[in-house]
Design a protein around this motif. Structure first.
Motif, mmCIF file in Angstrom:
data_model
loop_
_atom_site.group_PDB
_atom_site.id
_atom_site.type_symbol
_atom_site.label_atom_id
_atom_site.label_comp_id
_atom_site.label_asym_id
_atom_site.label_seq_id
_atom_site.Cartn_x
_atom_site.Cartn_y
_atom_site.Cartn_z
ATOM 1 N N GLU A 257 0.826 -1.206 0.000
ATOM 2 C CA GLU A 257 0.000 0.000 0.000
ATOM 3 C C GLU A 257 0.860 1.255 0.000
ATOM 4 O O GLU A 257 1.879 1.329 0.676
ATOM 5 C CB GLU A 257 -0.937 0.000 1.204
ATOM 6 C CG GLU A 257 -2.058 -1.011 1.129
ATOM 7 C CD GLU A 257 -3.061 -0.817 2.246
ATOM 8 O OE1 GLU A 257 -3.875 0.133 2.172
ATOM 9 O OE2 GLU A 257 -3.023 -1.607 3.209
ATOM 10 N N VAL A 258 0.397 2.258 -0.723
ATOM 11 C CA VAL A 258 1.154 3.502 -0.856
ATOM 12 C C VAL A 258 0.849 4.469 0.284
ATOM 13 O O VAL A 258 1.749 5.046 0.888
ATOM 14 C CB VAL A 258 0.846 4.183 -2.217
ATOM 15 C CG1 VAL A 258 1.571 5.524 -2.332
ATOM 16 C CG2 VAL A 258 1.237 3.276 -3.360
ATOM 17 N N MET A 259 -0.429 4.668 0.584
ATOM 18 C CA MET A 259 -0.808 5.615 1.636
ATOM 19 C C MET A 259 -1.860 4.991 2.562
ATOM 20 O O MET A 259 -2.986 5.479 2.651
ATOM 21 C CB MET A 259 -1.311 6.929 1.015
ATOM 22 C CG MET A 259 -2.395 6.761 -0.032
ATOM 23 S SD MET A 259 -3.015 8.368 -0.664
ATOM 24 C CE MET A 259 -1.722 8.817 -1.801
ATOM 25 N N PRO A 260 -1.486 3.934 3.278
ATOM 26 C CA PRO A 260 -2.467 3.244 4.130
ATOM 27 C C PRO A 260 -3.035 4.128 5.234
ATOM 28 O O PRO A 260 -4.223 4.016 5.563
ATOM 29 C CB PRO A 260 -1.680 2.069 4.709
ATOM 30 C CG PRO A 260 -0.236 2.467 4.571
ATOM 31 C CD PRO A 260 -0.172 3.272 3.319
ATOM 32 N N PHE A 261 -2.208 5.014 5.798
ATOM 33 C CA PHE A 261 -2.719 5.846 6.891
ATOM 34 C C PHE A 261 -3.721 6.872 6.382
ATOM 35 O O PHE A 261 -4.803 7.028 6.964
ATOM 36 C CB PHE A 261 -1.573 6.562 7.609
ATOM 37 C CG PHE A 261 -2.067 7.471 8.694
ATOM 38 C CD1 PHE A 261 -2.614 6.964 9.862
ATOM 39 C CD2 PHE A 261 -2.028 8.852 8.530
ATOM 40 C CE1 PHE A 261 -3.109 7.812 10.857
ATOM 41 C CE2 PHE A 261 -2.517 9.705 9.505
ATOM 42 C CZ PHE A 261 -3.055 9.179 10.677
ATOM 43 N N VAL A 262 -3.395 7.567 5.293
ATOM 44 C CA VAL A 262 -4.318 8.566 4.743
ATOM 45 C C VAL A 262 -5.634 7.896 4.359
ATOM 46 O O VAL A 262 -6.719 8.429 4.630
ATOM 47 C CB VAL A 262 -3.696 9.278 3.530
ATOM 48 C CG1 VAL A 262 -4.734 10.122 2.804
ATOM 49 C CG2 VAL A 262 -2.533 10.163 3.983
ATOM 50 N N GLN A 263 -5.558 6.725 3.768
ATOM 51 C CA GLN A 263 -6.782 6.027 3.382
ATOM 52 C C GLN A 263 -7.590 5.569 4.590
ATOM 53 O O GLN A 263 -8.814 5.494 4.537
ATOM 54 C CB GLN A 263 -6.437 4.844 2.475
ATOM 55 C CG GLN A 263 -5.939 5.293 1.101
ATOM 56 C CD GLN A 263 -5.464 4.150 0.234
ATOM 57 O OE1 GLN A 263 -5.231 3.042 0.706
ATOM 58 N NE2 GLN A 263 -5.307 4.424 -1.063
ATOM 59 N N SER A 264 -6.904 5.285 5.697
ATOM 60 C CA SER A 264 -7.615 4.861 6.910
ATOM 61 C C SER A 264 -8.431 5.993 7.530
ATOM 62 O O SER A 264 -9.344 5.741 8.329
ATOM 63 C CB SER A 264 -6.624 4.327 7.945
ATOM 64 O OG SER A 264 -5.875 5.387 8.544
ATOM 65 N N LEU A 265 -8.113 7.235 7.153
ATOM 66 C CA LEU A 265 -8.842 8.375 7.705
ATOM 67 C C LEU A 265 -10.214 8.547 7.059
ATOM 68 O O LEU A 265 -11.080 9.219 7.631
ATOM 69 C CB LEU A 265 -8.030 9.660 7.506
ATOM 70 C CG LEU A 265 -6.703 9.751 8.275
ATOM 71 C CD1 LEU A 265 -5.969 11.032 7.900
ATOM 72 C CD2 LEU A 265 -6.941 9.692 9.779
ATOM 73 N N THR A 266 -10.420 7.955 5.889
ATOM 74 C CA THR A 266 -11.718 8.056 5.223
ATOM 75 C C THR A 266 -12.787 7.373 6.070
ATOM 76 O O THR A 266 -12.695 6.180 6.353
ATOM 77 C CB THR A 266 -11.678 7.405 3.829
ATOM 78 O OG1 THR A 266 -10.695 8.064 3.029
ATOM 79 C CG2 THR A 266 -13.032 7.503 3.146
ATOM 80 N N GLY A 267 -13.770 8.137 6.499
ATOM 81 C CA GLY A 267 -14.835 7.597 7.340
ATOM 82 C C GLY A 267 -14.498 7.537 8.816
ATOM 83 O O GLY A 267 -15.334 7.092 9.621
ATOM 84 N N ALA A 268 -13.280 7.968 9.200
ATOM 85 C CA ALA A 268 -12.889 7.931 10.610
ATOM 86 C C ALA A 268 -13.578 9.038 11.390
ATOM 87 O O ALA A 268 -14.087 10.016 10.827
ATOM 88 C CB ALA A 268 -11.366 8.066 10.722
ATOM 89 N N ASP A 269 -13.611 8.908 12.706
ATOM 90 C CA ASP A 269 -14.221 9.914 13.567
ATOM 91 C C ASP A 269 -13.488 11.248 13.419
ATOM 92 O O ASP A 269 -12.258 11.294 13.337
ATOM 93 C CB ASP A 269 -14.177 9.468 15.031
ATOM 94 C CG ASP A 269 -15.079 8.272 15.303
ATOM 95 O OD1 ASP A 269 -15.970 8.009 14.476
ATOM 96 O OD2 ASP A 269 -14.874 7.603 16.332
#
Length: 588
Positions: A257-269
């Motif tokens: 994965e290239v940007m796993p952290f940025v993508q994890s923010l989608t839909g986050a609190d």
């Protein structure tokens, strides 16, 4: 017979050499025999003849004049080839203002040339040699002076002629300035450049009234008391150089994965995320910065222009001045040279209390030739910890790590991400750089998660990388330059953004917003009233959620190119208010 031939040689050289120069200049980037119709050919030849005549009068020597013209276009055409390769747009008149900034980053690009360009250079060399044959001298200074005046008048008249809309329409010249590359291909380099001189300064909007604009903006002011300072969050804004999600361009997979952290923010609190629509591609970072900090749009300014360089000369109303009304300490930070895009002057005019540039830092950590985002984000934390504790804090940071070019190898950087099925060093380098930014962001947000004071962190890219990164993805997806759709082209003007808070805000995802409206969203999430210009923008955004230099997206999701979008009534009002705010509200 020989005497007649010898006597006719100067005229033959004057007529033929400028034409050959013109053809060679065009061949750097395209095939003029295929792309240009009869009228642009005639106009370009006339312009090259006028320039040659001017040089003959200036030097008094035909041979010298022809060689000066040939050498100039040999170098200018080569420079234009590189500029198109680096930023996907040709040289424009206002690029002269950006020469210093361009030179400061030029050593990070690759300058290898394809066989086609070598052939063009060889053609120029042959032409320079052949021009030895054309010797002629003007001795009378009065004749030369009169000739200079006539040539200057003719060049001015010819350029003015090209600026007339009726002429452009009648001659069927291509005038869609939002696609400068196409303008140059269809009209020819010299004529396209002359046409674009018209846009060095924006025209006053039709029906514009300074008084009406001032009164309209005042109507968006409120008499309500300002919020208490201690209730306001600290605001950290990061505009990350060339940070983009290349899946916007086409489908592909990577070995990790290239940007796993940025993508994890989608839909986050407490996160708002989506796509930011920008007006530039592959370069001209300062224009996204301009749109974000001022609420203005490049849609009403000449294609390729740089407001920081061309239009700003004194006090600049901005997000900075708006936040300072509420007591914010404002700091600007950019780990590169202060002179780039005149930021040292522009930031001061915007009202920043202090500025930090590369010259102000020690022990900089580099990735390739630029300050790393990991180091840069550590400086953000340092600035935050040293802030004035009795005031809310605003920091605007422009990074450098991911700046182009991407086709070289470095001892201090390893490209450890590969796109499966795509052999491209540039793409691998770029994706690996983005992964480093993703890691640094995770560390930065982990720090602010522990903070007791409210913090609002805003992150976005300034533009997508150039075609050396995008082209392999498009090729992998079977997309060729000649069959790119409007929608695919607009995908190149979108980058990720998110707003994260360590306090409660309403989560949103898949938000489409343009750079000129993003600061408005920041004010909203900071519970700061949107007044004056921002009050107007808040109203406009309801009907036009995206307004960029490339397109306008309406509330119903329909999209218009920027040219058609400017004809909307609400956009005409926006144009008048922007003109007032940029050129009338604050005088130097």
């Amino acid at each position: 017979m020989k005497e007649k031939l010898r006597a006719s040689m100067p005229l033959l050289g004057f007529l033929l050499c400028p034409v050959v120069t013109m053809i060679l200049t065009e061949l750097y980037t395209h095939d003029p025999f295929q792309d240009m119709k009869k009228t642009p050919w005639i106009l370009n030849i006339i312009l090259y003849w006028l320039l040659a005549a001017f040089l003959v009068m200036a030097t008094g020597r035909l041979r010298a004049a022809l060689r000066i013209q040939t050498l100039f276009f040999m170098l200018a055409g080569l420079a234009n080839y590189y500029v198109i390769a680096f930023r996907s747009s040709p040289i424009l008149p206002w690029d002269i203002y950006s020469a210093g900034t361009a030179a400061s980053v030029a050593d990070n690009f690759s300058y290898t040339l394809p066989a086609r360009v070598w052939m063009v250079l060889l053609g120029f060399c042959f032409l320079l040699g052949a021009e030895q044959l054309f010797a002629y001298r003007l001795y009378r200074k009065r004749v030369r002076l009169a000739g200079l005046l006539v040539c200057t008048a003719l060049l001015t008249a010819f350029t003015t002629f090209l600026h007339q809309e009726s002429v452009v329409t009648r001659l069927r010249l291509y005038d869609k300035m939002f696609t400068p590359g196409v303008v140059q291909k269809r009209n020819g380099c010299a004529v396209a450049f002359a046409m674009e001189l018209k846009y060095l300064l924006p025209d006053r909007p039709e029906g514009y009234s300074e008084e009406e604009s001032r009164e309209l903006l005042e109507s968006y002011r409120s008499d309500a008391p300002l919020p208490e300072t201690e209730e306001l969050p600290n605001i950290i804004v990061i505009m990350d150089e060339a940070f983009a999600d290349m899946s916007y361009v086409g489908d592909f997979t990577c070995d990790r994965e290239v940007m796993p952290f940025v993508q994890s923010l989608t839909g986050a609190d407490n996160v708002i995320s989506g796509r930011l629509h920008v007006s530039v591609l592959g370069g001209n970072t300062a224009n996204t910065e301009f749109e974000f900090l001022t609420g203005n749009t490049m849609a009403f300014l000449p294609e390729g222009s740089i407001p920081y360089q061309q239009y700003m000369r004194g006090t600049v109303p901005s997000l900075v001045s708006e936040l300072k009304r509420f007591g914010y300490e404002a700091v600007a930070m950019h780990p590169y040279y202060a002179s780039g895009w005149r930021r040292d002057k522009v930031y001061s005019w915007m009202g920043f209390d202090s500025m930090r540039f590369l010259e102000d830092f020690e022990d900089v950590e580099y990735v390739r030739k630029y300050a790393s985002d990991h180091w840069d984000f550590a400086q953000i934390i340092r600035e935050y910890e040293q802030r004035e504790k009795d005031r809310p804090f605003f920091l605007f940071n422009v990074t450098m790590q991911n700046h182009g070019g991407y086709d070289q190898a470095y001892d201090n950087f390893e490209a450890d991400i590969k796109a499966e099925g795509i052999e491209s060093q540039s793409l691998s380098n770029y994706l690996s750089l983005i992964n480093l930014t993703d890691q640094a962001l995770q560390e930065l947000i982990a720090y602010f998660e522990q903070e007791e004071e409210p913090v609002l962190l805003v992150f976005f890219g300034d533009h997508q990388p150039n075609d050396t990164v995008a082209r392999p993805i498009r090729t992998f997806n079977g997309v060729r330059q000649q069959n790119i759709t409007w929608e695919q082209e607009m995908d190149r003007y979108q980058v990720p953004f998110f707003i994260w808070a360590n306090y409660e805000i309403e989560e949103k995802q898949q938000v489409d917003i343009s750079a000129n409206f993003l600061a408005l969203e920041v004010l909203k999430q900071a519970d700061i009233p949107a007044e004056g210009y921002y009050g107007y923008l808040n109203e406009l955004r309801e009907s036009c959620p995206v307004v960029s230099g490339k397109q306008v997206i309406l509330a119903d999701g329909s999209s218009l190119d920027s040219g058609a979008g400017k004809e909307l009534e609400e956009m005409k009002r926006y144009r008048k208010l922007q003109y007032y705010r940029m050129f009338e509200a604050y005088k130097e």
